[in-house]
Write a protein that holds these residues in place. Structure first.
Motif, PDB file in Angstrom:
ATOM      1  N   PHE A  24       0.814  -1.218   0.000  1.00 28.35           N
ATOM      2  CA  PHE A  24       0.000   0.000   0.000  1.00 28.35           C
ATOM      3  C   PHE A  24       0.850   1.273   0.000  1.00 28.35           C
ATOM      4  O   PHE A  24       1.828   1.380   0.727  1.00 28.35           O
ATOM      5  CB  PHE A  24      -0.899  -0.013   1.247  1.00 28.35           C
ATOM      6  N   GLU A  37      -8.753   4.209   3.527  1.00 26.55           N
ATOM      7  CA  GLU A  37      -8.000   3.947   2.300  1.00 26.55           C
ATOM      8  C   GLU A  37      -7.208   2.634   2.389  1.00 26.55           C
ATOM      9  O   GLU A  37      -7.186   1.845   1.443  1.00 26.55           O
ATOM     10  CB  GLU A  37      -7.065   5.125   2.022  1.00 26.55           C
ATOM     11  N   TRP A  41      -7.646  -0.887   0.284  1.00 26.19           N
ATOM     12  CA  TRP A  41      -6.531  -1.547  -0.392  1.00 26.19           C
ATOM     13  C   TRP A  41      -6.485  -3.027  -0.007  1.00 26.19           C
ATOM     14  O   TRP A  41      -6.278  -3.883  -0.868  1.00 26.19           O
ATOM     15  CB  TRP A  41      -5.215  -0.837  -0.041  1.00 26.19           C
ATOM     16  N   ASN A  45      -7.003  -6.123  -2.650  1.00 23.31           N
ATOM     17  CA  ASN A  45      -5.958  -7.134  -2.818  1.00 23.31           C
ATOM     18  C   ASN A  45      -6.352  -8.483  -2.232  1.00 23.31           C
ATOM     19  O   ASN A  45      -5.553  -9.410  -2.241  1.00 23.31           O
ATOM     20  CB  ASN A  45      -4.646  -6.650  -2.201  1.00 23.31           C
TER      21      ASN A  45
END
Length: 172
Positions: A24, A37, A41, A45
């Motif tokens: 990240f 955020e 991520w 993923n």
């Protein structure tokens, strides 16, 4: 489609730090991320994470030796969390001391997978709908092409056009 983060052998620097090249990074080159955020991520993923503090993973004597080393933590070998599939995402320093951030595919953790499915349910359904729509469009076109000239071909052409344009009405 972008590549998901996967396990790789850490190549720690001379001080013992390392960050996975696909780890990240906050948007816009900022030092800190926006709220949510990093969680987004992780979801994107398909991984779950666990933060491990160096001070909780070494003996007092090891900690003293590591702290006396001018920021050199290369002798710290982070202990993997319990369970299969964990890999190192990053070994880095923070204001409160060195940490190791472990990652594991959500498939290795049933509750994380269930949470991801719950959060991403609508998005997953949309992706599946669009995939099936592409297949349906191909089949409708094949049917149209296979029909002899006449009423059946006209009807097949109208069906094909309706199917082909169906998702465009929704702005996709």
């Amino acid at each position: 489609m972008r590549k998901l983060i996967t396990a790789m052998e850490p190549q720690r620097d001379e001080c013992g730090f390392w960050t996975h090249p696909d780890y990240f990074e906050p948007a816009d080159g900022r030092e800190y991320s926006y709220p949510g955020e990093f969680a987004a991520w992780l979801d994107a993923n398909r991984v779950t994470g666990l933060l491990q503090w160096m001070e909780n993973d070494v003996t007092d004597e090891q900690l003293e030796a590591l702290e006396a080393g001018d920021g050199d933590i290369s002798k710290w070998i982070p202990t993997p969390p319990a369970g299969e599939g964990w890999f190192i995402g990053s070994i880095h320093d923070t204001e409160d001391g060195p940490v190791c951030y472990w990652l594991r595919p959500v498939e290795g953790e049933p509750t994380a997978l269930a949470d991801l499915i719950s959060r991403c349910h609508v998005e997953a359904l949309k992706i599946e709908l669009l995939r099936l729509h592409r297949e349906c469009t191909k089949v409708a076109h094949a049917y149209f092409c296979a029909c002899d000239l006449g009423e059946e071909r006209v009807a097949a052409g109208e069906m094909y056009q309706q199917i082909r344009l169906a998702t465009r009405r929704g702005g996709y």
